[in-house]
Write a protein that holds these residues in place. Structure first.
Motif, PDB file in Angstrom:
ATOM      1  N   ILE A  13       0.820  -1.205   0.000  1.00  0.00           N
ATOM      2  CA  ILE A  13       0.000   0.000   0.000  1.00  0.00           C
ATOM      3  C   ILE A  13       0.857   1.259   0.000  1.00  0.00           C
ATOM      4  CG2 ILE A  13      -0.344   0.160   2.513  1.00  0.00           C
ATOM      5  CD1 ILE A  13      -3.318   0.888   1.726  1.00  0.00           C
ATOM      6  N   TYR A  16       2.516   1.629  -3.567  1.00  0.00           N
ATOM      7  CA  TYR A  16       1.565   2.031  -4.601  1.00  0.00           C
ATOM      8  C   TYR A  16       1.009   3.430  -4.371  1.00  0.00           C
ATOM      9  CZ  TYR A  16       1.614  -2.416  -7.030  1.00  0.00           C
ATOM     10  OH  TYR A  16       1.992  -3.498  -7.762  1.00  0.00           O
ATOM     11  N   GLN A  17       0.832   3.834  -3.110  1.00  0.00           N
ATOM     12  CA  GLN A  17       0.361   5.198  -2.862  1.00  0.00           C
ATOM     13  C   GLN A  17       1.408   6.220  -3.289  1.00  0.00           C
ATOM     14  OE1 GLN A  17      -0.745   5.143   1.289  1.00  0.00           O
ATOM     15  NE2 GLN A  17      -2.880   4.724   0.807  1.00  0.00           N
ATOM     16  N   GLY A  21      -0.223   4.621  -7.744  1.00  0.00           N
ATOM     17  CA  GLY A  21      -1.138   3.549  -8.142  1.00  0.00           C
ATOM     18  C   GLY A  21      -2.377   3.454  -7.274  1.00  0.00           C
ATOM     19  N   TYR A  22      -2.261   3.838  -6.004  1.00  0.00           N
ATOM     20  CA  TYR A  22      -3.390   3.827  -5.070  1.00  0.00           C
ATOM     21  C   TYR A  22      -3.601   5.236  -4.553  1.00  0.00           C
ATOM     22  CZ  TYR A  22      -2.998  -1.298  -4.435  1.00  0.00           C
ATOM     23  OH  TYR A  22      -2.953  -2.655  -4.612  1.00  0.00           O
ATOM     24  N   GLN A  23      -4.853   5.536  -4.219  1.00  0.00           N
ATOM     25  CA  GLN A  23      -5.166   6.815  -3.601  1.00  0.00           C
ATOM     26  C   GLN A  23      -5.039   6.682  -2.087  1.00  0.00           C
ATOM     27  OE1 GLN A  23      -9.134   7.859  -4.667  1.00  0.00           O
ATOM     28  NE2 GLN A  23      -8.518   8.899  -6.536  1.00  0.00           N
ATOM     29  N   LYS A  25      -6.745   7.462   1.212  1.00  0.00           N
ATOM     30  CA  LYS A  25      -8.142   7.770   1.494  1.00  0.00           C
ATOM     31  C   LYS A  25      -8.359   8.544   2.781  1.00  0.00           C
ATOM     32  CE  LYS A  25     -10.259   4.371  -1.361  1.00  0.00           C
ATOM     33  NZ  LYS A  25     -11.437   3.621  -1.587  1.00  0.00           N
TER      34      LYS A  25
END
Length: 150
Positions: A13, A16-17, A21-23, A25
């Motif tokens: 996580i 990727y953040q 790649g990931y938001q 939140k």
């Protein structure tokens, strides 16, 4: 001065953040992501790579070394106790009844007074959503779980 940096992490996580790649939140996670991006901007090039947990022996050994309290290691490894988060606390506001209605208004009305809209499906939706929230000291919080510290 270091200009290029290679970072290896076994946290998918986080990798990727930071790589986009990931938001992020949650509000705290967003603050940490912005903080990391400010630090990354100081370098010419930063590569953040995901590595499997099994190939992270170096970090595991460093963590074990840091947990020892032996006198011979205290002079070799600096110890820094972080007493507050690296990023500022996000502000939490309370809701006033005289504000314009928001998505929270029917949830607050149901939790405080048990009142529901007349429309059957909307009432069911509010009951379902309200089960995920609690009011504490006048502030609406989303319920969550935490693991107790042993």
């Amino acid at each position: 001065m270091v200009e290029n940096l290679n970072v290896f992490s076994d946290s998918m996580i986080v990798v990727y953040q930071i790589n986009g790649g990931y938001q992020a939140k949650g509000p705290r996670t967003k603050l940490y992501l912005k903080y990391a991006q400010r630090i990354i901007a100081r370098f010419n090039e930063v590569r953040l790579e995901l590595i499997p947990h099994g190939k992270n022996e170096g970090a595991d050994e460093l963590a074990k070394l840091g947990s020892y309290r032996e006198a011979t290691l205290l002079g070799v490894m600096p110890l820094d106790i972080q007493r507050q988060p690296s990023v500022p606390e996000h502000e939490v506001g309370s809701l006033s009844d005289d504000l314009d209605p928001t998505w929270m208004t029917p949830i607050l009305a149901y939790i405080k007074e048990g009142s529901l809209p007349d429309e059957k499906n909307e009432a069911r939706r509010i009951r379902y959503k309200a089960a995920r929230y609690v009011i504490y000291d006048g502030i609406l919080y989303r319920r969550g779980f935490s693991v107790p510290l042993l």
